[in-house]
Design an enzyme around this catalytic site. Structure first.
Site, PDB file in Angstrom:
ATOM      1  N   CYS A   2     -35.328  -5.632  63.842  1.00 59.01           N
ATOM      2  CA  CYS A   2     -35.423  -4.230  64.267  1.00 59.01           C
ATOM      3  C   CYS A   2     -35.669  -4.192  65.768  1.00 59.01           C
ATOM      4  O   CYS A   2     -36.017  -5.199  66.378  1.00 59.01           O
ATOM      5  CB  CYS A   2     -36.575  -3.553  63.531  1.00 59.01           C
ATOM      6  SG  CYS A   2     -36.487  -3.758  61.757  1.00 59.01           S
ATOM      7  N   ARG A  27     -29.947  -4.695  67.568  1.00 59.40           N
ATOM      8  CA  ARG A  27     -30.856  -5.481  66.735  1.00 59.40           C
ATOM      9  C   ARG A  27     -30.908  -4.949  65.311  1.00 59.40           C
ATOM     10  O   ARG A  27     -31.321  -5.646  64.403  1.00 59.40           O
ATOM     11  CB  ARG A  27     -32.272  -5.463  67.315  1.00 59.40           C
ATOM     12  CG  ARG A  27     -32.393  -6.071  68.707  1.00 59.40           C
ATOM     13  CD  ARG A  27     -33.806  -5.913  69.221  1.00 59.40           C
ATOM     14  NE  ARG A  27     -34.738  -6.627  68.382  1.00 59.40           N
ATOM     15  CZ  ARG A  27     -35.025  -7.927  68.528  1.00 59.40           C
ATOM     16  NH1 ARG A  27     -34.427  -8.613  69.471  1.00 59.40           N
ATOM     17  NH2 ARG A  27     -35.876  -8.531  67.728  1.00 59.40           N
ATOM     18  N   TRP A  74     -33.374  -2.446  60.814  1.00 63.55           N
ATOM     19  CA  TRP A  74     -32.411  -3.176  60.014  1.00 63.55           C
ATOM     20  C   TRP A  74     -33.167  -3.559  58.766  1.00 63.55           C
ATOM     21  O   TRP A  74     -34.023  -4.449  58.769  1.00 63.55           O
ATOM     22  CB  TRP A  74     -31.911  -4.416  60.754  1.00 63.55           C
ATOM     23  CG  TRP A  74     -30.764  -5.062  60.043  1.00 63.55           C
ATOM     24  CD1 TRP A  74     -29.496  -4.591  59.938  1.00 63.55           C
ATOM     25  CD2 TRP A  74     -30.781  -6.307  59.325  1.00 63.55           C
ATOM     26  NE1 TRP A  74     -28.732  -5.475  59.198  1.00 63.55           N
ATOM     27  CE2 TRP A  74     -29.486  -6.524  58.814  1.00 63.55           C
ATOM     28  CE3 TRP A  74     -31.748  -7.261  59.070  1.00 63.55           C
ATOM     29  CZ2 TRP A  74     -29.146  -7.637  58.059  1.00 63.55           C
ATOM     30  CZ3 TRP A  74     -31.416  -8.386  58.310  1.00 63.55           C
ATOM     31  CH2 TRP A  74     -30.136  -8.569  57.814  1.00 63.55           C
ATOM     32  N   ASN A 100     -41.655  -5.052  63.510  1.00 61.02           N
ATOM     33  CA  ASN A 100     -40.463  -5.879  63.351  1.00 61.02           C
ATOM     34  C   ASN A 100     -40.917  -7.199  62.738  1.00 61.02           C
ATOM     35  O   ASN A 100     -41.776  -7.878  63.296  1.00 61.02           O
ATOM     36  CB  ASN A 100     -39.784  -6.143  64.693  1.00 61.02           C
ATOM     37  CG  ASN A 100     -38.606  -7.111  64.524  1.00 61.02           C
ATOM     38  OD1 ASN A 100     -38.001  -7.175  63.464  1.00 61.02           O
ATOM     39  ND2 ASN A 100     -38.344  -7.898  65.553  1.00 61.02           N
ATOM     40  N   GLY A 101     -40.380  -7.529  61.580  1.00 60.49           N
ATOM     41  CA  GLY A 101     -40.806  -8.757  60.895  1.00 60.49           C
ATOM     42  C   GLY A 101     -40.961  -8.488  59.410  1.00 60.49           C
ATOM     43  O   GLY A 101     -40.448  -7.482  58.895  1.00 60.49           O
ATOM     44  N   GLU A 485     -15.363 -21.898  63.798  1.00 57.72           N
ATOM     45  CA  GLU A 485     -15.910 -20.808  64.617  1.00 57.72           C
ATOM     46  C   GLU A 485     -14.934 -19.635  64.678  1.00 57.72           C
ATOM     47  O   GLU A 485     -15.317 -18.467  64.581  1.00 57.72           O
ATOM     48  CB  GLU A 485     -16.239 -21.326  66.028  1.00 57.72           C
ATOM     49  CG  GLU A 485     -16.725 -20.289  67.007  1.00 57.72           C
ATOM     50  CD  GLU A 485     -17.937 -19.483  66.575  1.00 57.72           C
ATOM     51  OE1 GLU A 485     -18.183 -18.427  67.181  1.00 57.72           O
ATOM     52  OE2 GLU A 485     -18.588 -19.870  65.571  1.00 57.72           O
ATOM     53  N   LYS A 489     -15.717 -15.785  63.535  1.00 58.01           N
ATOM     54  CA  LYS A 489     -15.558 -14.629  64.444  1.00 58.01           C
ATOM     55  C   LYS A 489     -14.673 -13.564  63.795  1.00 58.01           C
ATOM     56  O   LYS A 489     -14.993 -12.386  63.781  1.00 58.01           O
ATOM     57  CB  LYS A 489     -14.938 -15.086  65.780  1.00 58.01           C
ATOM     58  CG  LYS A 489     -15.907 -15.820  66.695  1.00 58.01           C
ATOM     59  CD  LYS A 489     -16.754 -14.911  67.497  1.00 58.01           C
ATOM     60  CE  LYS A 489     -18.273 -14.997  67.308  1.00 58.01           C
ATOM     61  NZ  LYS A 489     -18.896 -16.065  66.692  1.00 58.01           N
ATOM     62  N   GLU A 492     -16.585 -11.892  60.878  1.00 59.43           N
ATOM     63  CA  GLU A 492     -17.743 -11.030  61.129  1.00 59.43           C
ATOM     64  C   GLU A 492     -17.406  -9.731  61.840  1.00 59.43           C
ATOM     65  O   GLU A 492     -18.151  -8.752  61.714  1.00 59.43           O
ATOM     66  CB  GLU A 492     -18.847 -11.807  61.855  1.00 59.43           C
ATOM     67  CG  GLU A 492     -18.559 -12.269  63.238  1.00 59.43           C
ATOM     68  CD  GLU A 492     -19.768 -13.012  63.817  1.00 59.43           C
ATOM     69  OE1 GLU A 492     -20.902 -12.538  63.662  1.00 59.43           O
ATOM     70  OE2 GLU A 492     -19.555 -14.085  64.412  1.00 59.43           O
ATOM     71  N   HIS A 508      -5.483 -30.836  49.216  1.00 60.97           N
ATOM     72  CA  HIS A 508      -6.444 -31.104  48.123  1.00 60.97           C
ATOM     73  C   HIS A 508      -6.921 -29.811  47.477  1.00 60.97           C
ATOM     74  O   HIS A 508      -7.948 -29.778  46.808  1.00 60.97           O
ATOM     75  CB  HIS A 508      -7.629 -31.916  48.669  1.00 60.97           C
ATOM     76  CG  HIS A 508      -7.208 -33.219  49.269  1.00 60.97           C
ATOM     77  ND1 HIS A 508      -6.748 -34.280  48.534  1.00 60.97           N
ATOM     78  CD2 HIS A 508      -7.136 -33.613  50.577  1.00 60.97           C
ATOM     79  CE1 HIS A 508      -6.422 -35.276  49.343  1.00 60.97           C
ATOM     80  NE2 HIS A 508      -6.640 -34.894  50.578  1.00 60.97           N
ATOM     81  N   LYS A 607     -27.981  -9.082  65.549  1.00 59.59           N
ATOM     82  CA  LYS A 607     -27.857 -10.113  66.593  1.00 59.59           C
ATOM     83  C   LYS A 607     -28.832 -11.257  66.389  1.00 59.59           C
ATOM     84  O   LYS A 607     -28.495 -12.438  66.570  1.00 59.59           O
ATOM     85  CB  LYS A 607     -28.083  -9.468  67.962  1.00 59.59           C
ATOM     86  CG  LYS A 607     -27.951 -10.419  69.133  1.00 59.59           C
ATOM     87  CD  LYS A 607     -26.542 -10.928  69.259  1.00 59.59           C
ATOM     88  CE  LYS A 607     -26.297 -11.926  70.358  1.00 59.59           C
ATOM     89  NZ  LYS A 607     -24.998 -12.571  70.269  1.00 59.59           N
TER      90      LYS A 607
HETATM   91  C1  AGP Z   1     -22.561 -15.337  65.523  1.00 61.64           C
HETATM   92  O1  AGP Z   1     -21.592 -14.560  66.096  1.00 61.64           O
HETATM   93  C2  AGP Z   1     -23.541 -14.628  64.720  1.00 61.64           C
HETATM   94  N1  AGP Z   1     -24.178 -13.620  65.442  1.00 61.64           N
HETATM   95  C3  AGP Z   1     -24.540 -15.530  64.011  1.00 61.64           C
HETATM   96  O2  AGP Z   1     -23.832 -16.423  63.204  1.00 61.64           O
HETATM   97  C4  AGP Z   1     -25.457 -16.330  64.945  1.00 61.64           C
HETATM   98  O3  AGP Z   1     -24.743 -17.343  65.571  1.00 61.64           O
HETATM   99  C5  AGP Z   1     -26.575 -16.949  64.110  1.00 61.64           C
HETATM  100  O4  AGP Z   1     -27.301 -15.895  63.522  1.00 61.64           O
HETATM  101  C6  AGP Z   1     -27.498 -17.816  64.967  1.00 61.64           C
HETATM  102  O5  AGP Z   1     -28.114 -17.030  65.954  1.00 61.64           O
HETATM  103  P1  AGP Z   1     -28.924 -17.759  67.136  1.00 61.64           P
HETATM  104  O6  AGP Z   1     -27.950 -18.572  67.932  1.00 61.64           O
HETATM  105  O7  AGP Z   1     -29.525 -16.621  67.913  1.00 61.64           O
HETATM  106  O8  AGP Z   1     -29.967 -18.615  66.479  1.00 61.64           O
END
Ligand code: AGP
Length: 612
Positions: A2, A27, A74, A100-101, A485, A489, A492, A508, A607
């Site tokens: 959050c 966030r 969130w 937050n937590g 990767e 991308k 997501e 396979h 994030k």
């Molecule tokens: C990547 O685009 C995502 N936001 C997510 O997979 C991210 O890489 C993962 O949550 C790790 O975050 P960090 O690098 O802040 O630890």
């Protein structure tokens, strides 16, 4: 996950809170609320919608407030509804707080407070427990009540609390969740992240675990767990407000993709001599003997950072000759891994606050293993708990989809490999020199790669890709982690179900998924396995797969005219993941834009994932 902000001072309180929450929406953004403190009472306004909706609700509110707290959520405990939105209040509504937590022991506390102490709960959240707990201990000293409540709590929290009986005062507490205090003239701020403060101050204090703060407009007092006053250094933020804004791009993600030449250059700065290619990592102090006895390196991370780790494995093993195992942190922490002192753990995290990565860090530390962190946020938990830190200087990354932080993590891993190789066996081999020379050229090559013609070429391909709801990425060797990767991308931000496979694995099983027109993005930048990759690509084409190649200019003669090929500038093969990854980022970006998804704030994601 959050965003929280608090303010006390001479400005219009609700305006400062709304402005800060807007900057923290990346966030979490499923509900929001504020509590405004007048001379006698607290006014709480919440909504199960965005910060913009909240702003509408505050328009008619007169502004004679002394302090205020705001929250953008969130959800973890309790659905994103108005009653579950923060701030949460005590029974008498004279205490309000934002959090937050996660409060892990909220059920037992709730049972005690409601059954034995007669408190009445309104929401399904874990957080509300804190408001009633503080009310239970309150005897005209908010700090003491918050400290007593914190002593009862198990879990993570960044907390800001107001009492109607103490006008102009905010009390904060921090445990395993980021909290920053912003210092001003006749005003002070508190927030979960820097963007919310930048417009007002660059002077900050980073609260550490177990610490408390009492903040008024003219004074900031810090306390440790025992309630003793402590003093902390003021940390000056080097980022400007602009970097928190979009810099003229449509999305933060595109801005951050275009910032990668600078992010890589800054991460190499003062560490790579651009003349000689020599690497110096003054911030590290590994001694020769320690590195010589190193039996194994664990790389621990999540998501995109984990994919950077997979590239790191290739480079570290090739250059430094140390066996490397890369683990998803959320699996590693419960796998009872074989750990001993002759190992090193490298934890990679952009935010430095990812709960699973932090827990993996603490696990290996508890077994006496040295921890080196690669992170992008100074003062983050990972940076403070690791033994050594190699910061990536990517700058503030706002878009949920990580791009420039990923590339700067790769740059940091290249530097680290050269550093370890030099310390262990000297940089005799050609590969080390090729890599160093390649690193020197990298920022310029990235700039070239990000030219308009290339962007238009990729955009054209995405017009086609955007029509599909599934796609595959394939690659071998160093190209495979980039394929992973690329698939992440695209998943997501465009919500296309993309999967990555080691090209040799297709026959396979996954080949069964290939049919007429299915988009397949194949990455082929490694000469020693080019033919193998191309024969796997032929298998895909034979089943009607529509292949888009990402390859090196040097391999052009391997492809027929008219084949969909994107040619990367030639660089040392060990460096190609940096260049090919950028193309996969742009494929995801343009496809998401064409499909109209919320690029910077994709659904269901945040994030920084600060809960497990
Ligand atoms: C990547 O685009 C995502 N936001 C997510 O997979 C991210 O890489 C993962 O949550 C790790 O975050 P960090 O690098 O802040 O630890």
């Amino acid at each position: 996950m959050c965003g929280i902000i608090g303010y006390t001072g001479y400005r219009e309180v609700s305006a400062v809170l709304i402005d800060g929450l807007k900057k923290l929406e990346y966030r979490g953004y499923d509900s929001a609320g504020v509590a405004l403190q007048g001379s006698e009472k607290l006014v709480v306004t919440k909504t199960a919608g965005s910060v913009d909706g909240l702003k509408e609700m505050l328009i008619n509110l007169a502004d004679s407030h002394l302090a205020g707290i705001g929250h953008t959520r969130w959800a973890t405990h309790g659905r994103p509804t108005e009653v579950n939105a923060h701030p949460h209040s005590s029974c008498c509504e004279d205490i309000a707080l934002i959090h937050n937590g996660i409060i892990e022991n909220h059920s037992s506390l709730k049972k005690w407070l409601s059954e034995e102490a007669g408190h009445v709960f309104r929401s399904d959240t874990d957080t509300e427990v804190l408001a009633h707990l503080i009310e239970e201990y309150y005897e005209n000293d908010l700090l003491l009540a918050v400290r007593k409540a914190a002593a009862k709590v198990k879990g993570s929290y960044a907390l800001v609390v107001l009492s109607a009986k103490e006008p102009g005062r905010m009390v904060c507490a921090r445990q395993d969740s980021p909290l920053i205090i912003g210092l001003g003239e006749r005003e002070n701020f508190v927030a979960s992240d820097i963007p919310a403060l930048l417009a007002y101050t660059k002077d900050t204090i980073i609260l550490e675990d177990g610490e408390f703060a009492s903040i008024t407009k003219n004074d900031v007092q810090l306390y440790n767990q025992e309630g003793n006053i402590i003093h902390k250094d003021v940390f000056k933020i080097t980022w400007d407000v602009e970097s928190a804004e979009k810099g003229g791009y449509e999305h933060f993600m595109l801005k951050e993709i275009m910032e990668q030449p600078v992010a890589v250059r800054e991460t190499l700065r003062q560490r790579l001599d651009m003349e000689t290619g020599e690497v110096t990592l003054d911030e590290l102090d590994f001694n020769q003997e320690e590195l010589a006895n190193l039996e194994k390196i664990y790389i621990l991370a999540c998501g995109t950072a984990y994919h950077a780790g997979l590239v790191g494995k290739f480079i570290l093993e090739k250059l430094a000759g140390i066996p490397v195992e890369v683990d998803v942190a959320s699996e590693f922490r419960y796998r009872d891994p074989i750990i001993n002192k002759n190992q090193l753990a490298i934890v990679i995290s952009q935010s430095g606050e990812t709960a699973d990565t932090l827990a993996a860090l603490r696990l290996v530390k508890s077994k006496g293993v040295k921890v080196l962190a690669i992170t992008n946020v100074v003062g983050s938990s990972v940076s403070r708990e690791a033994d050594q830190v190699l910061y990536t200087w990517a700058g503030l990354e706002i878009a949920v989809a990580s791009t420039k932080a990923y590339l700067s993590q790769l740059a940091a891993l290249y530097l680290l490999s050269l550093y370890f190789a030099d310390k262990r066996s000297g940089l005799a081999n050609n590969l080390a020199h090729e890599l160093a020379a390649g690193l020197v050229a990298l920022p310029g090559q990235l700039k070239l790669l990000l030219n308009d013609d290339n962007l238009q070429e990729i955009k054209r391909y995405c017009e086609k890709l955007a029509k599909w709801d599934r796609a595959f990425f394939v690659g071998r060797n160093l190209d495979f982690p980039v394929a992973m990767e690329g698939a992440l991308k695209l998943k997501e931000i465009s919500y296309i179900h993309a999967e990555a496979y080691a090209a040799g694995e297709l026959k396979h099983g996954p080949l069964a998924l290939i049919e007429e027109g299915v988009p397949v993005i194949a990455i082929a930048t490694q000469k020693h396995i080019l033919e193998k990759t191309l024969s796997n690509v032929q298998e895909v084409k034979a089943r009607g797969g529509d292949v888009f190649m990402i390859t090196k200019k040097a391999f052009a003669e391997s492809f027929k005219k008219g084949e969909a090929c994107f040619y990367l500038p030639d660089s040392a093969e060990i460096l190609m993941p940096v260049l090919s990854a950028v193309v996969t980022q742009l494929i995801a970006y343009y496809t998401a834009v064409i499909r109209g998804s919320s690029v910077d704030k994709p659904r269901n994601l945040a994030k920084s994932v600060t809960v497990e």
